[in-house]
Structure formats: structure tokens, C-alpha cells
Design an enzyme around this catalytic site. Structure first.
Site, short mmCIF file in Angstrom:
data_model
loop_
_atom_site.label_atom_id
_atom_site.label_comp_id
_atom_site.label_asym_id
_atom_site.label_seq_id
_atom_site.Cartn_x
_atom_site.Cartn_y
_atom_site.Cartn_z
N GLY A 112 62.59 46.80 79.01
CA GLY A 112 63.63 47.80 78.81
C GLY A 112 63.18 49.13 79.38
O GLY A 112 61.98 49.33 79.63
N GLN A 127 62.89 58.23 79.87
CA GLN A 127 61.55 57.91 80.40
C GLN A 127 61.40 58.26 81.87
O GLN A 127 60.28 58.41 82.37
CB GLN A 127 61.23 56.43 80.19
CG GLN A 127 61.05 56.05 78.73
CD GLN A 127 60.84 54.56 78.57
OE1 GLN A 127 61.80 53.80 78.58
NE2 GLN A 127 59.59 54.13 78.46
N CYS A 132 55.06 50.27 74.94
CA CYS A 132 56.00 51.18 75.60
C CYS A 132 55.42 51.60 76.94
O CYS A 132 54.24 51.93 77.03
CB CYS A 132 56.24 52.42 74.74
SG CYS A 132 57.40 53.60 75.46
N LEU A 133 56.24 51.60 77.98
CA LEU A 133 55.78 52.00 79.31
C LEU A 133 55.34 53.47 79.31
O LEU A 133 54.56 53.86 80.18
CB LEU A 133 56.89 51.77 80.34
CG LEU A 133 57.28 50.29 80.55
CD1 LEU A 133 58.51 50.19 81.41
CD2 LEU A 133 56.11 49.50 81.14
N HIS A 170 64.45 50.30 70.22
CA HIS A 170 63.36 51.05 70.86
C HIS A 170 63.91 51.98 71.95
O HIS A 170 63.54 53.16 72.02
CB HIS A 170 62.35 50.04 71.43
CG HIS A 170 61.22 50.61 72.23
ND1 HIS A 170 59.91 50.53 71.84
CD2 HIS A 170 61.20 51.25 73.43
CE1 HIS A 170 59.14 51.11 72.75
NE2 HIS A 170 59.90 51.55 73.73
N GLU A 171 64.82 51.45 72.78
CA GLU A 171 65.39 52.27 73.87
C GLU A 171 66.29 53.37 73.32
O GLU A 171 66.29 54.50 73.84
CB GLU A 171 66.19 51.40 74.85
CG GLU A 171 65.46 50.23 75.49
CD GLU A 171 64.08 50.55 76.01
OE1 GLU A 171 63.81 51.73 76.33
OE2 GLU A 171 63.25 49.64 76.08
N HIS A 219 64.33 56.32 72.32
CA HIS A 219 63.96 57.19 73.46
C HIS A 219 65.06 58.22 73.72
O HIS A 219 64.77 59.38 74.04
CB HIS A 219 63.76 56.37 74.73
CG HIS A 219 62.41 55.72 74.87
ND1 HIS A 219 61.24 56.44 74.90
CD2 HIS A 219 62.06 54.42 75.02
CE1 HIS A 219 60.22 55.60 75.05
NE2 HIS A 219 60.69 54.37 75.12
O1 GNR Z 1 58.27 46.60 78.12
C1 GNR Z 1 58.40 46.86 76.93
N1 GNR Z 1 58.03 45.94 76.00
C2 GNR Z 1 58.31 46.06 74.65
C3 GNR Z 1 57.66 45.20 73.77
C4 GNR Z 1 57.91 45.26 72.43
C5 GNR Z 1 58.82 46.17 71.93
C6 GNR Z 1 59.47 47.04 72.79
C7 GNR Z 1 59.21 46.99 74.13
S1 GNR Z 1 60.06 48.06 75.20
C8 GNR Z 1 58.89 48.18 76.52
C9 GNR Z 1 59.48 48.98 77.68
C10 GNR Z 1 59.72 50.40 77.24
O2 GNR Z 1 58.86 51.21 77.04
N2 GNR Z 1 60.96 50.73 77.01
O3 GNR Z 1 61.25 51.95 76.56
NI NI Z 2 59.51 52.63 75.49
#
Ligand code: GNR
Ligand code: NI
Length: 172
Positions: free
Chosen positions: A46, A51, A91-92, A133-134, A137
Site C-alpha cells: 500500500g 508518503q 511501513c515504507l 494503515h494508509e 497516513h
Molecule cells: O508494504 C507494507 N506492508 C505492510 C505490512 C503490514 C501492515 C501494513 C503494511 S503497509 C506497508 C506499505 C506502507 O507503508 N504503506 O503506507
Molecule cells: Ni505506511
């Protein structure tokens, strides 16, 4: 298409609150395509516009094994949430760090597509985790915010050290 730069914790720009998308035009389509390219290349499941330093309510995701089921959610709202689940998140924007986070187990999200069309989608498991999660952000929130302040400080120092060690070091 272009790969975009991903901001990393503790960059203060990750704390920006995104504003709703109002223009469903070619620029929005290009941004969504660039975000998908960036997400696939990373690789991630995601990516939120926040980001890549674009502070509009837009996120992309693909939680499929085959990496060929892209979704784009514009102006997403959770209209129903039920139950709980704990998932080890990454998270990236917080590279190399993983921690358990508790979130709703199943959700119903209402959003628009890049064309402005409204739709509703039910999600559970990893897809539900990823959408939540997104969406965090987009309000300037990171998964490390669910950790204690001490653990978050340890994360910040570990990332700082990793970045220092990635710098070219002159010797003698
Ligand atoms: O790539 C991603 N893997 C992930 C694994 C577990 C819970 C959430 C994520 S999201 C993350 C990509 C990201 O940072 N999205 O904002
Ligand atoms: Ni993230």
C-alpha cells in the site's frame, strides 16, 4: 510513469493532514499511476499520497499474492468497523521496523475511484489492516505512534544509525 520519493520517519511532512480530492482529472490519474509504480517497486502492499509528499486524500494498495490487483481509493471514509485483529506491521516510511498493532477486524469503506465514482468495499484481514494503515497516513499518523514513546524513540535512533551507516565514510 515515474517513481516517486518516499518520505521517511521522522520527517515532519509525514504529519501533514491531507485535504479531500476535488478534481478528478488527468493529473489525479497520473498521480495514482505513479503511486502504484512506486508501491510495486518498493515493494509494498500500500502507499498513501502523504508518503510521497502530496497532501491529498488518495491511497493505492494491492494485497494480492500475484501483485496484479491494484486498488485506488480517493477520499476514503470508514463507515463501519467491527472486531479486532493484531498484525505485525511495517511501513515504507519506517524501513526495517516491524511491530504488532491492534486495529478493527472488519471494515466497510466508502471511497471514490480516480473517476470520481463512489463505491463501498468490505474488507477483513490484511486488506482491512492495510486500508486502516494508509488512512492513518492521510491524517499524519504512523504505525509507530501506537508504540510507547520509549519504543518510538528507539525506532527513531535505529533509523538514524542505519542512515548514518549508509553514508559514504572517508577513512584516513
Ligand atoms: O508494504 C507494507 N506492508 C505492510 C505490512 C503490514 C501492515 C501494513 C503494511 S503497509 C506497508 C506499505 C506502507 O507503508 N504503506 O503506507
Ligand atoms: Ni505506511
Amino acid at each position: 510513469m515515474a517513481k516517486l520519493e518516499i518520505l521517511e520517519f521522522p520527517d515532519p511532512r509525514l504529519r501533514t493532514k491531507a485535504v479531500p480530492v476535488t478534481a478528478f482529472d488527468a493529473d489525479l490519474e497520473r498521480l495514482a499511476a505513479d503511486m502504484l509504480e512506486t508501491m510495486y517497486a518498493a515493494p509494498g502492499i500500500g502507499l498513501a499520497a502523504t508518503q510521497v509528499n502530496v497532501h491529498r486524500q488518495l491511497l493505492v494498495l494491492d494485497v494480492s499474492e500475484t501483485r496484479n490487483e491494484p486498488h485506488v481509493l480517493v477520499n476514503p471514509r470508514i463507515v463501519h468497523a467491527e472486531g479486532h485483529q493484531v498484525y505485525q506491521e511495517g511501513c515504507l516510511s519506517v524501513p526495517g521496523i516491524f511491530a504488532d498493532v491492534e486495529r478493527a477486524g472488519t471494515i466497510r469503506v466508502r471511497a471514490q475511484g480516480v473517476d470520481g465514482q463512489f463505491f463501498e468495499q468490505d474488507a477483513e484481514g490484511l486488506l482491512a489492516v492495510c486500508i486502516q494503515h494508509e488512512m492513518d497516513h492521510l491524517i499524519g499518523k504512523l504505525f509507530v505512534d501506537y508504540l510507547s514513546p520509549l519504543k518510538r524513540e528507539i525506532v527513531r535512533r535505529r533509523l538514524e544509525k542505519a542512515r548514518r551507516q549508509a553514508e559514504p565514510q572517508a577513512v584516513a
